[in-house]
Design a protein around this motif. Structure first.
Motif, PDB file in Angstrom:
ATOM      1  N   GLY A 256       0.791  -1.220   0.000  1.00 52.17           N
ATOM      2  CA  GLY A 256       0.000   0.000   0.000  1.00 52.17           C
ATOM      3  C   GLY A 256       0.821   1.266   0.000  1.00 52.17           C
ATOM      4  N   ASN A 257       2.116   1.145  -0.280  1.00 57.84           N
ATOM      5  CA  ASN A 257       2.972   2.327  -0.335  1.00 57.84           C
ATOM      6  C   ASN A 257       2.996   2.877  -1.767  1.00 57.84           C
ATOM      7  N   TYR A 258       2.964   4.183  -1.879  1.00 55.03           N
ATOM      8  CA  TYR A 258       3.006   4.790  -3.203  1.00 55.03           C
ATOM      9  C   TYR A 258       4.393   4.626  -3.816  1.00 55.03           C
ATOM     10  N   THR A 259       4.393   4.350  -5.102  1.00 55.29           N
ATOM     11  CA  THR A 259       5.667   4.124  -5.791  1.00 55.29           C
ATOM     12  C   THR A 259       6.135   5.345  -6.580  1.00 55.29           C
ATOM     13  N   ASP A 260       5.293   6.366  -6.670  1.00 57.33           N
ATOM     14  CA  ASP A 260       5.651   7.590  -7.392  1.00 57.33           C
ATOM     15  C   ASP A 260       5.664   8.785  -6.447  1.00 57.33           C
ATOM     16  N   ALA A 261       6.214   9.871  -6.932  1.00 57.18           N
ATOM     17  CA  ALA A 261       6.215  11.114  -6.148  1.00 57.18           C
ATOM     18  C   ALA A 261       4.800  11.679  -6.101  1.00 57.18           C
ATOM     19  N   PRO A 262       4.482  12.449  -5.075  1.00 60.57           N
ATOM     20  CA  PRO A 262       3.148  13.050  -5.010  1.00 60.57           C
ATOM     21  C   PRO A 262       2.937  14.056  -6.149  1.00 60.57           C
ATOM     22  N   LEU A 263       1.682  14.299  -6.432  1.00 58.69           N
ATOM     23  CA  LEU A 263       1.322  15.251  -7.475  1.00 58.69           C
ATOM     24  C   LEU A 263       1.373  16.671  -6.905  1.00 58.69           C
ATOM     25  N   GLY A 264       2.125  17.529  -7.550  1.00 58.14           N
ATOM     26  CA  GLY A 264       2.172  18.924  -7.123  1.00 58.14           C
ATOM     27  C   GLY A 264       1.078  19.723  -7.822  1.00 58.14           C
ATOM     28  N   LEU A 265       0.363  20.529  -7.054  1.00 59.67           N
ATOM     29  CA  LEU A 265      -0.715  21.378  -7.577  1.00 59.67           C
ATOM     30  C   LEU A 265      -0.416  22.811  -7.159  1.00 59.67           C
ATOM     31  N   SER A 266      -0.374  23.722  -8.122  1.00 63.11           N
ATOM     32  CA  SER A 266      -0.034  25.108  -7.824  1.00 63.11           C
ATOM     33  C   SER A 266      -1.113  26.043  -8.357  1.00 63.11           C
ATOM     34  N   VAL A 267      -1.614  26.913  -7.495  1.00 60.20           N
ATOM     35  CA  VAL A 267      -2.575  27.950  -7.881  1.00 60.20           C
ATOM     36  C   VAL A 267      -1.835  29.279  -7.864  1.00 60.20           C
ATOM     37  N   ALA A 268      -1.814  29.964  -9.006  1.00 61.13           N
ATOM     38  CA  ALA A 268      -1.063  31.219  -9.099  1.00 61.13           C
ATOM     39  C   ALA A 268      -1.823  32.239  -9.927  1.00 61.13           C
ATOM     40  N   THR A 269      -1.551  33.498  -9.670  1.00 61.77           N
ATOM     41  CA  THR A 269      -2.151  34.581 -10.452  1.00 61.77           C
ATOM     42  C   THR A 269      -1.621  34.537 -11.887  1.00 61.77           C
ATOM     43  N   ASP A 270      -2.531  34.597 -12.838  1.00 59.38           N
ATOM     44  CA  ASP A 270      -2.171  34.563 -14.251  1.00 59.38           C
ATOM     45  C   ASP A 270      -2.279  35.990 -14.802  1.00 59.38           C
ATOM     46  N   GLN A 271      -1.185  36.726 -14.710  1.00 52.49           N
ATOM     47  CA  GLN A 271      -1.208  38.124 -15.138  1.00 52.49           C
ATOM     48  C   GLN A 271      -1.513  38.279 -16.622  1.00 52.49           C
ATOM     49  N   ALA A 272      -0.983  37.382 -17.434  1.00 50.89           N
ATOM     50  CA  ALA A 272      -1.235  37.468 -18.878  1.00 50.89           C
ATOM     51  C   ALA A 272      -2.715  37.298 -19.173  1.00 50.89           C
ATOM     52  N   ALA A 273      -3.374  36.390 -18.448  1.00 54.55           N
ATOM     53  CA  ALA A 273      -4.808  36.167 -18.660  1.00 54.55           C
ATOM     54  C   ALA A 273      -5.622  37.381 -18.225  1.00 54.55           C
ATOM     55  N   ILE A 274      -5.202  38.012 -17.124  1.00 53.77           N
ATOM     56  CA  ILE A 274      -5.902  39.219 -16.666  1.00 53.77           C
ATOM     57  C   ILE A 274      -5.851  40.291 -17.747  1.00 53.77           C
ATOM     58  N   GLU A 275      -4.647  40.560 -18.223  1.00 52.59           N
ATOM     59  CA  GLU A 275      -4.474  41.617 -19.210  1.00 52.59           C
ATOM     60  C   GLU A 275      -5.226  41.298 -20.497  1.00 52.59           C
ATOM     61  N   GLU A 276      -5.150  40.056 -20.940  1.00 52.65           N
ATOM     62  CA  GLU A 276      -5.820  39.666 -22.181  1.00 52.65           C
ATOM     63  C   GLU A 276      -7.333  39.752 -22.038  1.00 52.65           C
ATOM     64  N   SER A 277      -7.854  39.368 -20.872  1.00 53.74           N
ATOM     65  CA  SER A 277      -9.293  39.392 -20.649  1.00 53.74           C
ATOM     66  C   SER A 277      -9.849  40.810 -20.687  1.00 53.74           C
ATOM     67  N   LEU A 278      -9.090  41.749 -20.134  1.00 53.41           N
ATOM     68  CA  LEU A 278      -9.585  43.121 -20.027  1.00 53.41           C
ATOM     69  C   LEU A 278      -9.151  44.023 -21.173  1.00 53.41           C
ATOM     70  N   LYS A 279      -8.148  43.617 -21.917  1.00 51.45           N
ATOM     71  CA  LYS A 279      -7.647  44.474 -23.001  1.00 51.45           C
ATOM     72  C   LYS A 279      -8.726  44.741 -24.049  1.00 51.45           C
ATOM     73  N   GLY A 280      -9.493  43.702 -24.375  1.00 51.66           N
ATOM     74  CA  GLY A 280     -10.559  43.881 -25.360  1.00 51.66           C
ATOM     75  C   GLY A 280     -11.599  44.873 -24.890  1.00 51.66           C
ATOM     76  N   ILE A 281     -11.916  44.868 -23.590  1.00 47.75           N
ATOM     77  CA  ILE A 281     -12.888  45.825 -23.037  1.00 47.75           C
ATOM     78  C   ILE A 281     -12.338  47.237 -23.134  1.00 47.75           C
ATOM     79  N   VAL A 282     -11.087  47.410 -22.702  1.00 49.79           N
ATOM     80  CA  VAL A 282     -10.467  48.739 -22.714  1.00 49.79           C
ATOM     81  C   VAL A 282     -10.377  49.279 -24.135  1.00 49.79           C
ATOM     82  N   ASP A 283      -9.945  48.443 -25.073  1.00 52.12           N
ATOM     83  CA  ASP A 283      -9.825  48.890 -26.464  1.00 52.12           C
ATOM     84  C   ASP A 283     -11.180  49.287 -27.036  1.00 52.12           C
TER      85      ASP A 283
END
Length: 444
Positions: A256-283
């Motif tokens: 019952g021991n895991y044979t692989d490394a644990p799965l890493g999960l990272s939640v981070a701010t996506d600055q490029a997505a923010i800018e892209e989402s709002l750029k169309g509105i601003v333009d």
């Protein structure tokens, strides 16, 4: 050709008629030019406003303001989406097991017939499907039994199918829902000892369990960490702000021991997505501002088509009023929106990042929430762009004005034709009289 007295009646009549109609033509031409310019200007403004409305709708009705993203250290184990309120964080987890439904196989002879008596009970999640076998056509065999199970009105989620192999037909019974609470029980009673009943009873007693109903389980923090379970393979909100779906369990050894490394999960701010989402509105907003200013601000030596029209300025004033009043607790500058002296917008993504870092979810709420800026801006556009909206009514009004001018032009043409004919008659008679006088004088 000129007459004998040097006067051409047609030219004289045309000259006098033209002199009479010139000021009226000029007035109609000026009015037509003014209304046409206003109609064209409002058409261009409407197009820019529609583009802004569409840009807002794409953001508010789509995936929303994607200001955060999820990354995994390995592929194939899980996927996730971020919801409002998710904190930027890193996690380690193991997928211990996936959610499953119960599945059984009952092996029967291909030529088995339905017994004339007996009741088959299949219980799933506390609900029992009770099938009276005497109501079935005996000759329908396994196909008839399968269809009767699937079509039963008291079927709460049992799926029956047939699989043929090695001269036997296997009646497969599968629960439609996953989770440990979805365990299935199968019982047969009420028979009269006939062979078909006994054969079905034996198949039930010797049934093979191909899958066992179980919850999906993950261990957060690594092996032996915080254990989370779900009746499906989706963990919605158990990790704040995340919708996590697992698709593959981590391999384990015989202990019952895991044979692989644990799965890493990272939640981070996506600055490029923010800018892209709002750029169309601003333009789109800046394009609207520029269009309104072009048609309302006169330049030296020329007057703008809408210089005296308050509707276009009122439209901009309404939108600016909404922008200057962001939701409580946050300023426009904190949201990363800057305004220049011409009323146009620009993005400050650094300010957006600071707000998202300090107050997760605040950016989405301020823009696309119930009282968010974009939600209210979209509401501001509707009275202008609806089927009978302000801009539509203004276009109809301007077109009606142009139609009236066309009618007046037609009436003027008709009236001036009569004036021409009157002058032509007068000059023709004068010419005839002059010719007669010349003839009389030539006799002396």
């Amino acid at each position: 050709m000129f007459g004998m007295n040097g006067m051409d009646p047609s030219s004289m009549a045309q000259m006098l008629m033209s002199a009479e109609r010139a000021p009226l033509d000029g007035l109609l031409r000026s009015q037509r030019s003014q209304l046409s310019a206003q109609k064209e200007a409002y058409g261009q403004i409407k197009g820019k406003l529609q583009a802004l409305q569409m840009a807002i709708k794409e953001l508010t009705s789509g995936t929303g303001l994607s200001s955060q993203s999820v990354g995994f250290s390995a592929e194939g184990y899980a996927s996730a989406t971020v919801k409002a309120g998710a904190a930027n964080a890193d996690y380690q987890l193991y997928v211990k097991q996936l959610a499953q439904s119960d599945q059984y196989s009952l092996a029967l002879d291909e030529n088995w017939t339905v017994p004339t008596q007996g009741v088959l009970d299949i219980t799933l999640d506390g609900q029992t499907l009770s099938l009276d076998l005497s109501t079935l056509d005996s000759a329908s065999g396994l196909t008839g039994l399968r269809d009767a199970i699937n079509q039963a009105t008291d079927n709460s989620g049992v799926q029956a199918s047939l699989v043929r192999a090695d001269g036997q037909t296997h009646l497969m019974l599968t629960g439609s829902k996953t989770g440990a609470s979805q365990a299935m029980t199968i019982n047969l009673g009420g028979g009269n000892g006939e062979a078909a009943f006994t054969e079905l009873q034996t198949a039930i007693g010797n049934k093979t369990q191909l899958a066992s109903a179980q919850d999906a389980v993950i261990e957060l923090g690594g092996a032996g960490g915080l254990q989370l379970s779900s009746t499906t393979n989706t963990f919605d909100g158990q990790i704040d702000g995340l919708n996590l779906t697992v698709s593959k369990a981590h391999a384990q050894d015989e202990f019952g021991n895991y044979t692989d490394a644990p799965l890493g999960l990272s939640v981070a701010t996506d600055q490029a997505a923010i800018e892209e989402s709002l750029k169309g509105i601003v333009d789109a907003y800046n394009a609207l501002v520029g269009e309104v200013q072009k048609h309302t601000q006169s330049k030296e030596g020329s007057s703008a088509a809408l210089s005296g029209d308050s509707m276009a300025r009122g439209l901009l004033g309404r939108l600016r009023g909404t922008l200057s009043n962001p939701p409580d607790g946050v300023s426009l500058a904190e949201l990363g929106i800057k305004t220049d002296r011409y009323g146009k917008l620009s993005l400050d993504t650094a300010a957006m990042a600071r707000l998202q870092e300090s107050r997760p979810g605040a950016l989405e709420d301020a823009f696309t929430g119930a009282g968010g800026l974009l939600t209210r801006l979209e509401a501001d556009t509707k009275p202008y762009l609806d089927r009978n909206g302000t801009l539509v009514q203004r276009d109809r009004s301007l077109q009606s004005g142009l139609d009236r001018i066309a009618d007046r032009q037609e009436a003027l043409d008709s009236r001036m034709n009569k004036v021409y004919q009157r002058y032509l008659g007068q000059f023709t008679r004068m010419q005839t009289l002059a010719q007669q006088m010349q003839q009389t004088m030539s006799m002396f």
